[in-house]
Write an enzyme that holds these catalytic residues in place. Structure first.
Site, PDB file in Angstrom:
ATOM      1  N   THR A 135     -50.048 -83.371  83.619  1.00  0.00           N
ATOM      2  CA  THR A 135     -48.870 -83.615  84.447  1.00  0.00           C
ATOM      3  C   THR A 135     -49.137 -83.287  85.911  1.00  0.00           C
ATOM      4  O   THR A 135     -49.968 -82.419  86.225  1.00  0.00           O
ATOM      5  CB  THR A 135     -47.698 -82.752  83.933  1.00  0.00           C
ATOM      6  OG1 THR A 135     -46.653 -82.763  84.902  1.00  0.00           O
ATOM      7  CG2 THR A 135     -48.111 -81.306  83.712  1.00  0.00           C
ATOM      8  N   ASP A 136     -48.376 -83.920  86.807  1.00  0.00           N
ATOM      9  CA  ASP A 136     -48.489 -83.594  88.238  1.00  0.00           C
ATOM     10  C   ASP A 136     -47.986 -82.182  88.538  1.00  0.00           C
ATOM     11  O   ASP A 136     -48.298 -81.622  89.589  1.00  0.00           O
ATOM     12  CB  ASP A 136     -47.731 -84.627  89.095  1.00  0.00           C
ATOM     13  CG  ASP A 136     -46.244 -84.724  88.787  1.00  0.00           C
ATOM     14  OD1 ASP A 136     -45.765 -84.030  87.866  1.00  0.00           O
ATOM     15  OD2 ASP A 136     -45.548 -85.500  89.478  1.00  0.00           O
ATOM     16  N   GLU A 137     -47.224 -81.598  87.580  1.00  0.00           N
ATOM     17  CA  GLU A 137     -46.651 -80.268  87.857  1.00  0.00           C
ATOM     18  C   GLU A 137     -47.725 -79.195  88.006  1.00  0.00           C
ATOM     19  O   GLU A 137     -47.454 -78.119  88.528  1.00  0.00           O
ATOM     20  CB  GLU A 137     -45.670 -79.861  86.749  1.00  0.00           C
ATOM     21  CG  GLU A 137     -44.471 -80.775  86.691  1.00  0.00           C
ATOM     22  CD  GLU A 137     -43.268 -80.190  85.972  1.00  0.00           C
ATOM     23  OE1 GLU A 137     -43.211 -78.962  85.782  1.00  0.00           O
ATOM     24  OE2 GLU A 137     -42.382 -80.979  85.613  1.00  0.00           O
ATOM     25  N   TYR A 161     -44.270 -73.614  81.838  1.00  0.00           N
ATOM     26  CA  TYR A 161     -44.728 -74.925  81.331  1.00  0.00           C
ATOM     27  C   TYR A 161     -45.938 -75.411  82.114  1.00  0.00           C
ATOM     28  O   TYR A 161     -46.988 -75.724  81.540  1.00  0.00           O
ATOM     29  CB  TYR A 161     -43.592 -75.956  81.421  1.00  0.00           C
ATOM     30  CG  TYR A 161     -44.088 -77.398  81.334  1.00  0.00           C
ATOM     31  CD1 TYR A 161     -44.588 -77.909  80.138  1.00  0.00           C
ATOM     32  CD2 TYR A 161     -44.067 -78.242  82.458  1.00  0.00           C
ATOM     33  CE1 TYR A 161     -45.066 -79.211  80.059  1.00  0.00           C
ATOM     34  CE2 TYR A 161     -44.542 -79.546  82.381  1.00  0.00           C
ATOM     35  CZ  TYR A 161     -45.034 -80.025  81.188  1.00  0.00           C
ATOM     36  OH  TYR A 161     -45.514 -81.322  81.118  1.00  0.00           O
ATOM     37  N   LYS A 165     -49.929 -76.047  81.059  1.00  0.00           N
ATOM     38  CA  LYS A 165     -50.620 -77.337  81.164  1.00  0.00           C
ATOM     39  C   LYS A 165     -51.879 -77.197  82.041  1.00  0.00           C
ATOM     40  O   LYS A 165     -52.916 -77.783  81.747  1.00  0.00           O
ATOM     41  CB  LYS A 165     -49.686 -78.408  81.743  1.00  0.00           C
ATOM     42  CG  LYS A 165     -48.519 -78.805  80.849  1.00  0.00           C
ATOM     43  CD  LYS A 165     -48.913 -79.514  79.566  1.00  0.00           C
ATOM     44  CE  LYS A 165     -49.424 -80.921  79.783  1.00  0.00           C
ATOM     45  NZ  LYS A 165     -49.667 -81.608  78.474  1.00  0.00           N
TER      46      LYS A 165
HETATM   47  P1  NAD Z   1     -41.857 -84.726  74.188  1.00  0.00           P
HETATM   48  O1  NAD Z   1     -41.352 -83.325  74.242  1.00  0.00           O
HETATM   49  O2  NAD Z   1     -40.887 -85.857  74.162  1.00  0.00           O
HETATM   50  O3  NAD Z   1     -42.770 -84.891  72.885  1.00  0.00           O
HETATM   51  C1  NAD Z   1     -43.698 -83.924  72.489  1.00  0.00           C
HETATM   52  C2  NAD Z   1     -44.143 -84.285  71.068  1.00  0.00           C
HETATM   53  O4  NAD Z   1     -45.158 -83.330  70.675  1.00  0.00           O
HETATM   54  C3  NAD Z   1     -43.034 -84.178  70.020  1.00  0.00           C
HETATM   55  O5  NAD Z   1     -43.094 -85.275  69.139  1.00  0.00           O
HETATM   56  C4  NAD Z   1     -43.347 -82.882  69.269  1.00  0.00           C
HETATM   57  O6  NAD Z   1     -42.912 -82.884  67.919  1.00  0.00           O
HETATM   58  C5  NAD Z   1     -44.873 -82.852  69.370  1.00  0.00           C
HETATM   59  N1  NAD Z   1     -45.418 -81.494  69.252  1.00  0.00           N
HETATM   60  C6  NAD Z   1     -44.992 -80.383  69.902  1.00  0.00           C
HETATM   61  N2  NAD Z   1     -45.734 -79.323  69.515  1.00  0.00           N
HETATM   62  C7  NAD Z   1     -46.653 -79.799  68.629  1.00  0.00           C
HETATM   63  C8  NAD Z   1     -47.711 -79.182  67.888  1.00  0.00           C
HETATM   64  N3  NAD Z   1     -47.963 -77.868  67.983  1.00  0.00           N
HETATM   65  N4  NAD Z   1     -48.465 -79.959  67.088  1.00  0.00           N
HETATM   66  C9  NAD Z   1     -48.217 -81.296  66.967  1.00  0.00           C
HETATM   67  N5  NAD Z   1     -47.216 -81.910  67.618  1.00  0.00           N
HETATM   68  C10 NAD Z   1     -46.457 -81.167  68.444  1.00  0.00           C
HETATM   69  O7  NAD Z   1     -42.887 -84.865  75.388  1.00  0.00           O
HETATM   70  P2  NAD Z   1     -43.173 -86.114  76.335  1.00  0.00           P
HETATM   71  O8  NAD Z   1     -42.209 -86.113  77.441  1.00  0.00           O
HETATM   72  O9  NAD Z   1     -43.364 -87.308  75.492  1.00  0.00           O
HETATM   73  O10 NAD Z   1     -44.576 -85.671  76.951  1.00  0.00           O
HETATM   74  C11 NAD Z   1     -45.801 -85.996  76.304  1.00  0.00           C
HETATM   75  C12 NAD Z   1     -46.957 -85.423  77.093  1.00  0.00           C
HETATM   76  O11 NAD Z   1     -46.959 -85.965  78.402  1.00  0.00           O
HETATM   77  C13 NAD Z   1     -46.903 -83.911  77.265  1.00  0.00           C
HETATM   78  O12 NAD Z   1     -48.193 -83.404  77.149  1.00  0.00           O
HETATM   79  C14 NAD Z   1     -46.359 -83.717  78.684  1.00  0.00           C
HETATM   80  O13 NAD Z   1     -46.833 -82.512  79.214  1.00  0.00           O
HETATM   81  C15 NAD Z   1     -46.943 -84.924  79.374  1.00  0.00           C
HETATM   82  N6  NAD Z   1     -46.185 -85.450  80.516  1.00  0.00           N
HETATM   83  C16 NAD Z   1     -44.859 -85.743  80.399  1.00  0.00           C
HETATM   84  C17 NAD Z   1     -44.167 -86.315  81.470  1.00  0.00           C
HETATM   85  C18 NAD Z   1     -42.700 -86.675  81.394  1.00  0.00           C
HETATM   86  O14 NAD Z   1     -42.119 -87.064  82.395  1.00  0.00           O
HETATM   87  N7  NAD Z   1     -42.069 -86.603  80.232  1.00  0.00           N
HETATM   88  C19 NAD Z   1     -44.855 -86.570  82.670  1.00  0.00           C
HETATM   89  C20 NAD Z   1     -46.204 -86.242  82.761  1.00  0.00           C
HETATM   90  C21 NAD Z   1     -46.858 -85.702  81.672  1.00  0.00           C
HETATM   91  O1  DAU Z   2     -43.556 -84.338  86.696  1.00  0.00           O
HETATM   92  C1  DAU Z   2     -43.862 -84.492  85.337  1.00  0.00           C
HETATM   93  C2  DAU Z   2     -42.955 -83.620  84.513  1.00  0.00           C
HETATM   94  O2  DAU Z   2     -41.666 -84.203  84.551  1.00  0.00           O
HETATM   95  C3  DAU Z   2     -43.433 -83.449  83.072  1.00  0.00           C
HETATM   96  O3  DAU Z   2     -44.647 -82.750  83.070  1.00  0.00           O
HETATM   97  C4  DAU Z   2     -42.407 -82.687  82.239  1.00  0.00           C
HETATM   98  O4  DAU Z   2     -42.810 -82.654  80.885  1.00  0.00           O
HETATM   99  C5  DAU Z   2     -41.081 -83.396  82.350  1.00  0.00           C
HETATM  100  O5  DAU Z   2     -40.092 -82.658  81.652  1.00  0.00           O
HETATM  101  C6  DAU Z   2     -40.660 -83.552  83.817  1.00  0.00           C
HETATM  102  O6  DAU Z   2     -40.351 -82.276  84.408  1.00  0.00           O
HETATM  103  P1  DAU Z   2     -39.070 -82.072  85.382  1.00  0.00           P
HETATM  104  O7  DAU Z   2     -38.710 -80.660  85.328  1.00  0.00           O
HETATM  105  O8  DAU Z   2     -39.312 -82.694  86.699  1.00  0.00           O
HETATM  106  O9  DAU Z   2     -38.007 -83.011  84.584  1.00  0.00           O
HETATM  107  P2  DAU Z   2     -36.476 -82.783  84.206  1.00  0.00           P
HETATM  108  O10 DAU Z   2     -36.007 -84.071  83.624  1.00  0.00           O
HETATM  109  O11 DAU Z   2     -36.256 -81.552  83.420  1.00  0.00           O
HETATM  110  O12 DAU Z   2     -35.804 -82.599  85.632  1.00  0.00           O
HETATM  111  C7  DAU Z   2     -35.902 -83.580  86.651  1.00  0.00           C
HETATM  112  C8  DAU Z   2     -35.195 -83.043  87.887  1.00  0.00           C
HETATM  113  O13 DAU Z   2     -33.787 -82.966  87.615  1.00  0.00           O
HETATM  114  C9  DAU Z   2     -35.624 -81.627  88.267  1.00  0.00           C
HETATM  115  O14 DAU Z   2     -35.631 -81.498  89.681  1.00  0.00           O
HETATM  116  C10 DAU Z   2     -34.525 -80.737  87.692  1.00  0.00           C
HETATM  117  C11 DAU Z   2     -33.303 -81.622  87.772  1.00  0.00           C
HETATM  118  N1  DAU Z   2     -32.290 -81.389  86.702  1.00  0.00           N
HETATM  119  C12 DAU Z   2     -32.710 -81.417  85.412  1.00  0.00           C
HETATM  120  C13 DAU Z   2     -31.797 -81.201  84.376  1.00  0.00           C
HETATM  121  C14 DAU Z   2     -32.250 -81.198  82.930  1.00  0.00           C
HETATM  122  C15 DAU Z   2     -30.968 -81.172  87.037  1.00  0.00           C
HETATM  123  O15 DAU Z   2     -30.593 -81.183  88.221  1.00  0.00           O
HETATM  124  N2  DAU Z   2     -30.068 -80.964  86.024  1.00  0.00           N
HETATM  125  C16 DAU Z   2     -30.420 -80.953  84.708  1.00  0.00           C
HETATM  126  O16 DAU Z   2     -29.556 -80.726  83.826  1.00  0.00           O
END
Ligand code: NAD
Ligand code: DAU
Length: 352
Positions: A135-137, A161, A165
């Site tokens: 992730t970019d985080e 988190y 990562k």
């Molecule tokens: P998500 O939370 O929707 O899904 C995570 C999945 O992993 C779930 O199906 C869960 O059951 C499974 N899981 C969790 N722990 C596990 C374990 N110990 N063994 C096997 N399976 C397990 O997450 P997402 O948003 O789909 O993100 C997927 C990946 O992409 C993550 O690694 C996250 O860090 C990365 N990522 C997410 C975003 C975003 O915006 N959502 C952006 C950049 C990177």
């Molecule tokens: O940048 C990539 C990341 O993006 C991934 O690595 C993470 O897995 C993914 O969860 C996401 O992280 P963020 O924290 O940026 O996403 P989130 O949807 O939780 O929040 C997006 C923005 O909105 C953040 O600035 C917090 C804000 N927010 C979020 C929630 C849930 C609110 O203002 N209110 C809310 O209730």
């Protein structure tokens, strides 16, 4: 690439990726390895049950014996690790599972794959590959006028988190540097699209709007995220898996920075105009800020664009409408995922 493990394939991005790759490549077998935590949902993969190129294995990536067994059983040559605890707010409440899955789980996968694929010192079976979906985080936070993150930006994670990562990324890189183990790392910005669990901002806004519930916006809503449509992310990961240079990191982003307030207003306006006049900006409620809230993320995706010819195809204006429409057309999915545990989570998180 023939027999591919996709970990976390029942989650948001993993399930989108499995659909994408099965559609793109008819020659491979995908083994979805997922523990099915609260975020994993087999409904996300509905319709694939009878696809002969798809198998589901319920397993924890931390479970050495089970993962070893799966790698052997399917003669795995590629592992794409999506599995993670992924929600920042949950990591702030309790980091424990983030350390287990995100760090120890990654180390377990690396150790098992190295053992299975090694044919001599620092040499591996032909064509094997491990992809870490990061992730970019991990880069931390930008100020308003800072240049976007490049792959050379130092790691500076702030939340449990992102720290977990970043730790995983360093382990993956260490396997390359120490053992020449064949890896690539991808670092993507915020994804949006179908099947995202409504603890994340965009589906949470959708769910609350449809139920006429207040929408909690942290702080003053000025934090910025760089939104990318999930299908574009899937395409980028596929390209890295096929042709990414070993040991390299690839940033993936949408050139699409928006404040949280812009996102919320955009969704409300669409729903107000097209669905329900009672959905208005009055639902926006400013709440206490997230602890250590990163101000801004912005990705420079020049490297993947130049080396692998990837760039995002979906304009935000189109992607957000597709996403809103998907949630409108899949309200049963939404209602199913917010029943039960979600209620308790929401009360605990937002004191409501
Ligand atoms: P998500 O939370 O929707 O899904 C995570 C999945 O992993 C779930 O199906 C869960 O059951 C499974 N899981 C969790 N722990 C596990 C374990 N110990 N063994 C096997 N399976 C397990 O997450 P997402 O948003 O789909 O993100 C997927 C990946 O992409 C993550 O690694 C996250 O860090 C990365 N990522 C997410 C975003 C975003 O915006 N959502 C952006 C950049 C990177
Ligand atoms: O940048 C990539 C990341 O993006 C991934 O690595 C993470 O897995 C993914 O969860 C996401 O992280 P963020 O924290 O940026 O996403 P989130 O949807 O939780 O929040 C997006 C923005 O909105 C953040 O600035 C917090 C804000 N927010 C979020 C929630 C849930 C609110 O203002 N209110 C809310 O209730």
């Amino acid at each position: 690439m023939k027999n591919v493990i996709v970990t976390g394939g029942a989650g948001f991005i993993g399930s989108n990726f499995i659909r994408y790759i099965l559609n793109e490549n008819k020659e491979i077998k995908v083994i979805n390895v997922d523990k099915l935590t609260y975020a994993g949902n087999l409904e996300n993969l509905k319709g694939l049950e009878n696809n002969e190129n798809y198998v589901f294995e319920k397993a924890d990536i931390c479970d050495k014996e089970k993962i070893e067994e799966i790698v052997k059983k399917y003669d795995i040559d590629t592992i794409i690790n999506f599995a993670a605890e992924s929600h920042v707010d949950r990591s702030i409440k309790d980091p424990t599972e983030f350390i287990n899955t995100n760090i120890k789980g990654t180390q377990n996968l690396l150790a098992i794959a190295k053992n299975a694929w090694e044919i001599g010192e620092d040499t591996y079976k032909e064509g094997v590959r491990y992809i870490q979906v990061s992730t970019d985080e991990v880069y931390g936070s930008l100020e308003k006028d800072d240049p976007c993150f490049t792959e050379k930006t130092p790691l500076s994670p702030h939340s449990p988190y992102s720290a977990s990562k970043a730790s995983a990324d360093m382990l993956v890189k260490a396997y390359y540097d120490t053992y020449k183990f064949p890896v690539c790392i991808t670092r993507c910005s915020n994804n949006y699209g179908p099947y995202q669990f409504p603890e994340k901002f965009i589906p949470l806004i959708m769910n609350n709007c449809l139920k006429h519930k207040n929408i909690p916006v942290y702080g003053d809503g000025s934090n910025i995220r760089d939104w990318l449509f999930v299908e574009d992310h899937c395409e980028a990961i596929y390209k890295v898996t096929l042709n990414g240079r070993l040991g390299e990191v690839y940033n993936i982003g949408g050139h699409n920075e928006r404040t949280n307030l812009q996102i919320v207003k955009k969704i409300i306006a669409y729903l107000h105009d097209n669905v329900d006049k009672e959905i208005t900006e009055d639902l926006i409620t400013f709440v206490k800020d997230r602890k250590g809230h990163d101000k801004r993320y912005g990705i420079n995706p020049e490297k993947i664009s130049k080396e692998l010819g990837w760039s995002p195809k979906t304009k935000f204006e189109d992607g957000i409408v597709k996403t809103i429409e998907w949630y409108l057309n899949n309200q049963e999915w939404l209602d199913n995922v917010v029943s039960g545990e979600y209620e308790n989570y929401y009360k605990k998180m937002y004191n409501q």
